[in-house]
Each structure stands twice: as C-alpha cells, then as structure tokens.
Enzyme design. Structure first.
Site, PDB file in Angstrom:
ATOM      1  N   ASP A 101      55.901 -13.087 124.002  1.00  0.00           N
ATOM      2  CA  ASP A 101      57.033 -13.847 124.626  1.00  0.00           C
ATOM      3  C   ASP A 101      57.670 -14.558 123.425  1.00  0.00           C
ATOM      4  O   ASP A 101      57.069 -15.032 122.472  1.00  0.00           O
ATOM      5  CB  ASP A 101      56.302 -14.971 125.545  1.00  0.00           C
ATOM      6  CG  ASP A 101      55.754 -13.999 127.145  1.00  0.00           C
ATOM      7  OD1 ASP A 101      56.310 -12.887 127.135  1.00  0.00           O
ATOM      8  OD2 ASP A 101      54.781 -14.496 127.516  1.00  0.00           O
TER       9      ASP A 101
HETATM   10  N1  URA Z   1      50.437 -12.689 127.197  1.00  0.00           N
HETATM   11  C1  URA Z   1      51.438 -13.549 127.716  1.00  0.00           C
HETATM   12  O1  URA Z   1      51.490 -14.259 128.607  1.00  0.00           O
HETATM   13  N2  URA Z   1      52.305 -13.743 126.557  1.00  0.00           N
HETATM   14  C2  URA Z   1      52.279 -13.033 125.502  1.00  0.00           C
HETATM   15  O2  URA Z   1      53.409 -13.410 124.655  1.00  0.00           O
HETATM   16  C3  URA Z   1      51.151 -12.160 125.350  1.00  0.00           C
HETATM   17  C4  URA Z   1      50.472 -12.024 126.207  1.00  0.00           C
END
Ligand code: URA
Length: 240
Positions: A101
């Site tokens: 993310d």
């Molecule tokens: N899980 C999440 O919630 N975000 C990420 O960036 C990676 C795994």
C-alpha cells in the site's frame, strides 16, 4: 514462442496480464492485431504492445526498501511518486512483484521477469511474508487467536497465520505485532487486524522468504544475485 510467454519474457507483464492485453486488442505482430491467444512469435517478428515495440532483455531483480508515501506501480495517473521512480539508472522495464500500500513501507522486489513474478505471487505459494504492524489497542493471545485459524475478509477465509507480540504499550494503548502470512490479498494485513478489532496505524514488510532488508534504508535498493533468485524459486513451492 507463444505470444503471452514472449510478452512475459520481455518483462512487460506476467503471462496472465499478457493474455488480458491480447484480449483487449492491445498487441500486434508485424502490425496485425493478435486475436488468438495461441499465436506464436517467430524470429524477426515485430511485436508491439499498445503501439510500442518490445524486446527481450536481460532479466534483472532488485530488492527495494520502499518508503511510505510511494505507489507500488510503474506509472500513476495522478502523477504521484512510484517505486520505479527510484530506479532512474535502470534501463530494463522493471515493475514491482505484488504491491505494498501507499502508506506501507518495506521489502519489495522489482524485476522484468514475468515468469518469476507469476511464481512469487501465485496464491498457493508458500513463501513467508513477514509484516510488523503497529496497531491501536492491546494485542493479546485472546484477540489474536482467530488470525492463527483464519478470518473471513472480503468473503473469503485467510490461511492460518502466525504472530509474535513485539510490544504492548498500555499507556498509549497500542501494540506492535509481527504477522507471518503466505498470501498477498489486497490490504490483507490491515483487514486481518481489523477483523480482530485492532486498527493498523503503521505497517512495514520486513521479510519475504529468505530476504530481509539488512543494509537497506528506506529508498535504497540493491541487485539480487543468482543464488538469491534461485532460492526464492525454491521457496515458492506451490501446494495444489
Ligand atoms: N497488507 C496490507 O494491508 N497492506 C500492505 O501493503 C501489504 C499487506
């Protein structure tokens, strides 16, 4: 070589993504649109994807410490900084293997090898992905136990996960928990914690299989060597 494999080899996309490009009518061979997925490419053929010719290039693999505030994609329609912006000197068309993310930091591999990418992101691969999450609330055995059995997110149960409680701060009402999963679903870690009543306010991926971020500060990257790449292949054993 089949057209989708050729595109994957050229590092444009995974084989599955390549099929989507073909179905969307975005691939031509010698100027003619490809309609059959089974079409093969012969030597001397000029293959174009979305109007740009593609070439088979040397496969490269980078280990990157993604900082927060960066998009895990090659381009962004809103002009935000992407992970590829950190590699101005790399001439190969690299892209991230899976994604983190925008507000997640940590370990990300970038490559131009579509077959490698398919292997790494296959839903049944057994590679450990280790995350460290700071969550709001007090983590304990009771509230974390469901994660070890699987919780339903987006209508589907997650595979059993492992965890370690690294820190509990009762004064600030927050905890730091390491979570080890094999899958890579959208926002998976945040949603898993949310399902047990703990909101993630900081997330980082610290390990991917045998790789960790030793020696890399946020924004830094290094090439993976052949041994590291073949070790990842071995670790990505899929269970069917
Ligand atoms: N899980 C999440 O919630 N975000 C990420 O960036 C990676 C795994």
């Amino acid at each position: 070589m089949r057209i989708n494999k050729y595109i994957a080899h050229a590092g444009i996309a995974s084989r599955r993504k390549a099929e989507e490009l073909i179905k969307a009518g975005k691939v031509t061979i010698n100027g003619k649109r490809v309609v059959e997925l089974a079409t093969t490419v012969k030597s001397g053929d000029v293959v174009e994807v979305e109007g740009s010719p593609i070439y088979n290039e040397e496969k490269v693999y980078y280990l990157f410490h993604k900082p927060r505030g960066v998009i895990s994609s090659v381009t962004d329609d809103k002009g935000r900084k992407t992970v590829v912006d950190f590699f101005p000197q790399v001439k190969e068309r690299i892209y991230p293997v899976g994604r983190l993310d925008w507000d997640t930091s940590g370990l990300l591999i970038l490559t131009n090898d579509g077959d490698f990418t398919d292997k790494m992101i296959h839903p049944r691969n057994e590679i450990d992905k280790v995350y460290v999450a700071r969550v709001k609330g007090i983590a304990n055995k009771e509230n974390l136990r469901p994660l070890t059995r699987g919780v339903v997110i987006d209508g589907k149960k997650t595979k059993p996960a492992r965890y370690n409680i690294l820190k509990v701060d009762t004064e600030k009402n927050r905890s730091v928990v390491e979570l080890i999963i094999h899958e890579g679903r959208n926002h998976q870690v945040k949603k898993m914690f949310e399902s047990v009543g703990l909101l993630v306010d900081k997330l980082s991926r610290v390990r991917f299989g045998s790789l960790d971020l030793t020696g890399l500060r946020p924004g830094e990257a290094r090439r993976l060597n052949k041994k590291e790449v073949s070790r990842l292949y071995n670790e990505a054993v899929t269970k069917s």
